[in-house]
Scaffold this motif. Structure first.
Motif, PDB file in Angstrom:
ATOM      1  N   SER A   1      72.012  -1.381  -3.885  1.00 45.59           N
ATOM      2  CA  SER A   1      72.524  -1.637  -2.538  1.00 45.59           C
ATOM      3  C   SER A   1      73.045  -0.370  -1.878  1.00 45.59           C
ATOM      4  N   ASP A   2      72.888  -0.310  -0.550  1.00 44.05           N
ATOM      5  CA  ASP A   2      73.480   0.787   0.213  1.00 44.05           C
ATOM      6  C   ASP A   2      74.958   0.549   0.492  1.00 44.05           C
ATOM      7  N   ALA A   3      75.405  -0.688   0.307  1.00 45.67           N
ATOM      8  CA  ALA A   3      76.816  -1.051   0.514  1.00 45.67           C
ATOM      9  C   ALA A   3      77.284  -1.841  -0.703  1.00 45.67           C
ATOM     10  N   PRO A   4      77.553  -1.151  -1.826  1.00 46.83           N
ATOM     11  CA  PRO A   4      77.753  -1.833  -3.111  1.00 46.83           C
ATOM     12  C   PRO A   4      79.036  -2.645  -3.230  1.00 46.83           C
ATOM     13  N   MET A   5      79.980  -2.500  -2.309  1.00 47.35           N
ATOM     14  CA  MET A   5      81.256  -3.177  -2.487  1.00 47.35           C
ATOM     15  C   MET A   5      81.119  -4.697  -2.463  1.00 47.35           C
ATOM     16  N   ILE A   6      80.152  -5.219  -1.715  1.00 48.11           N
ATOM     17  CA  ILE A   6      79.965  -6.678  -1.669  1.00 48.11           C
ATOM     18  C   ILE A   6      79.565  -7.195  -3.044  1.00 48.11           C
ATOM     19  N   GLU A   7      78.584  -6.544  -3.648  1.00 49.28           N
ATOM     20  CA  GLU A   7      78.133  -6.973  -4.978  1.00 49.28           C
ATOM     21  C   GLU A   7      79.186  -6.706  -6.052  1.00 49.28           C
ATOM     22  N   LEU A   8      79.952  -5.610  -5.898  1.00 51.89           N
ATOM     23  CA  LEU A   8      81.026  -5.351  -6.858  1.00 51.89           C
ATOM     24  C   LEU A   8      82.088  -6.443  -6.784  1.00 51.89           C
ATOM     25  N   GLN A   9      82.329  -6.967  -5.594  1.00 50.65           N
ATOM     26  CA  GLN A   9      83.263  -8.090  -5.486  1.00 50.65           C
ATOM     27  C   GLN A   9      82.693  -9.326  -6.177  1.00 50.65           C
ATOM     28  N   GLU A  10      81.362  -9.485  -6.153  1.00 50.02           N
ATOM     29  CA  GLU A  10      80.739 -10.589  -6.887  1.00 50.02           C
ATOM     30  C   GLU A  10      80.977 -10.444  -8.384  1.00 50.02           C
ATOM     31  N   VAL A  11      80.945  -9.198  -8.871  1.00 52.40           N
ATOM     32  CA  VAL A  11      81.253  -8.963 -10.293  1.00 52.40           C
ATOM     33  C   VAL A  11      82.658  -9.481 -10.602  1.00 52.40           C
ATOM     34  N   VAL A  12      83.623  -9.094  -9.784  1.00 51.69           N
ATOM     35  CA  VAL A  12      85.011  -9.520  -9.992  1.00 51.69           C
ATOM     36  C   VAL A  12      85.124 -11.037  -9.913  1.00 51.69           C
ATOM     37  N   ASP A  13      84.460 -11.647  -8.938  1.00 52.72           N
ATOM     38  CA  ASP A  13      84.524 -13.101  -8.771  1.00 52.72           C
ATOM     39  C   ASP A  13      84.003 -13.824 -10.007  1.00 52.72           C
TER      40      ASP A  13
END
Length: 222
Positions: A116-128
């Motif tokens: 992803s060019d904006a990885p923070m969304i997917e990183l939040q999915e990791v945390v979730d």
């Protein structure tokens, strides 16, 4: 209290530690993400100092890619999540396939973030997904000792990271008290004098964070 082999006890403990390490470091990375992009060297240099990891990164983009996603960087989020997953696979029967599936989903989300060019969304999915694992732990893991060992690993890792990050006294007190209550409910062999030292250090007039790191890392007997 169930009887757990020495090998599985070690896997459970480190499962808890690695899951907590991933969740906490993603949160810290998220806090630093914008400033890292803005300030370059100073941003990720400070991040590495806070976590006491070597700054092996050559640019801000190199830091973001390697620290988040590199299988060759032992301190990366990816490496720590895969260690958690490897421990979880061995413990499928103990933690349940349902709970393990959330660790698998966290791995999938991290792999999506790599592309992803904006990885923070997917990183939040990791945390979730990791939060979902912890939420399922009480329902899916029947054996109380199994749950307590995993949660002890979580509490040890949180205290270790909080001490390295020089968190405020209120957070340190909470972390020490939660660890003290949890480890006493396991069959883990630990050094009572180290636990007493941690409780004394967190009540001292001036917090000695590095003594706390040493004490918590020496808490469990070999």
């Amino acid at each position: 209290m169930g009887i757990i082999s020495v090998e599985n006890t070690d896997h459970l403990y480190w499962l808890g530690r690695y899951l907590e390490r991933v969740g906490t470091t993603i949160a810290l990375f998220a806090e630093s993400y914008d400033s890292t992009l803005d300030t370059g060297v100073g941003g990720y240099d400070e991040f590495c100092q806070r976590l006491d990891i070597p700054n092996i990164y050559t640019s801000r983009q190199h830091f973001i890619q390697e620290y988040c996603f590199s299988p060759d960087d032992p301190n990366s989020i990816y490496s720590n999540l895969m260690r958690a997953y490897d421990n979880g696979i061995v413990l499928r029967k103990e933690i349940s396939s349902e709970a393990l599936s959330y660790i698998q989903l966290a791995v999938y989300a991290l792999n999506k973030a790599r592309e992803s060019d904006a990885p923070m969304i997917e990183l939040q999915e990791v945390v979730d997904n990791l939060l979902a694992f912890w939420g399922l732990a009480d329902d899916c893991i029947d054996d109380e000792n199994t749950r307590n060992i995993i949660k002890t690993g979580k509490r040890v890792e949180r205290l270790d990271l909080y001490a390295r990050l020089h968190m405020p006294r209120s957070e340190m007190l909470r972390a020490v008290h939660r660890l003290s209550g949890r480890i006493a409910r396991t069959n883990l062999s630990y050094r009572a004098e180290r636990l007493a030292e941690l409780n004394a250090l967190v009540e001292a007039e001036e917090l000695d964070y590095w003594r706390m790191v040493i004490a918590v890392e020496d808490l469990l007997e070999e």
